[in-house]
Every structure is written in C-alpha cells, then in structure tokens.
Scaffold this motif. Structure first.
Motif, PDB file in Angstrom:
ATOM      1  N   LEU A 191       0.935  -1.065   0.151  1.00  0.00           N
ATOM      2  CA  LEU A 191       0.144  -0.233   0.115  1.00  0.00           C
ATOM      3  C   LEU A 191       1.046   1.285  -0.097  1.00  0.00           C
ATOM      4  O   LEU A 191       0.876   2.015   0.873  1.00  0.00           O
ATOM      5  CB  LEU A 191      -0.975  -0.169   1.188  1.00  0.00           C
ATOM      6  N   ARG A 239      -1.236   3.311   4.833  1.00  0.00           N
ATOM      7  CA  ARG A 239      -0.767   3.809   3.687  1.00  0.00           C
ATOM      8  C   ARG A 239       0.590   4.353   3.796  1.00  0.00           C
ATOM      9  O   ARG A 239       0.751   5.076   4.838  1.00  0.00           O
ATOM     10  CB  ARG A 239      -1.768   4.859   3.100  1.00  0.00           C
ATOM     11  N   SER A 274      -1.928  -2.726   5.707  1.00  0.00           N
ATOM     12  CA  SER A 274      -3.193  -2.039   6.048  1.00  0.00           C
ATOM     13  C   SER A 274      -2.900  -0.346   6.130  1.00  0.00           C
ATOM     14  O   SER A 274      -3.730   0.380   6.128  1.00  0.00           O
ATOM     15  CB  SER A 274      -3.913  -2.549   7.134  1.00  0.00           C
TER      16      SER A 274
END
Length: 105
Positions: free
Chosen positions: A37, A75, A73
C-alpha cells in the motif's frame, strides 16, 4: 536472504512502526518490486535508492529485489523510506554487515 529494518511513519499526531523487508532472488530478470500500500513517492524510491547505491561505491545486486512495507493496511507516503530500503538492500546483498547483540534488547 531476507533483511528486516524497522522505521516509523506518522499517522496524524501518532506514530507507527513500519517493517521494511528486503529479499533478493538471484534467479530471474533484474527488477525491483515495492509492495505494501505505497504512495507514488514510495514507488519512485526504486530509482532514488539504486542511484544512491551506485554513486556511493556500492554495487546494485543482480536479480529480483522484493521490498515489502508492512503492515499492508497502513498507507505509506513520503521519501523517508529510502534509507531503510537502501540499508536493507546492502545488508541482504552482503555489502555491509551490522553487528547487533540481541542480548542487549
């Protein structure tokens, strides 16, 4: 070999530990993959890190380099992951050694 470097990121006014895991596979086409991510600025770290490694008398390893930024999970954004990525690549390719006594922790 796999190397694991800890760094931190800011989430508002809180901080969180991010694990930078680097793995190099000698077989396959030379490439760098960043997963976990990531923002565009983190994905561009491939060019900045390889340039910094080459310009500081180290050798960019041949083979496939996979960089995992965990946890997935959260960013990740910004350029402050460049140093842990570079250190992870140099440790995994045996160009630098860190002497860490695990009994101290």
């Amino acid at each position: 070999m796999l190397s694991k470097i800890n760094c931190a990121c800011l989430l508002g006014i809180d901080s969180m530990i991010i694990n930078v895991e680097v793995d190099i596979i000698d077989k396959g086409l030379p490439c760098i993959s960043v997963v976990g991510l990531c923002d565009t600025s983190v994905k561009e770290a491939k060019e900045r890190v390889s340039s910094a490694i080459k310009n500081n008398a180290f050798k960019m390893p041949d083979g496939k380099i996979t960089i995992n930024l965990a946890p997935a999970s959260v960013r990740k954004e910004g350029t402050h992951y460049d140093l842990p990525i570079a250190v992870g690549i140099l440790i995994t390719s045996y160009q630098i050694m860190l002497n860490v006594n695990l009994n101290d922790y």
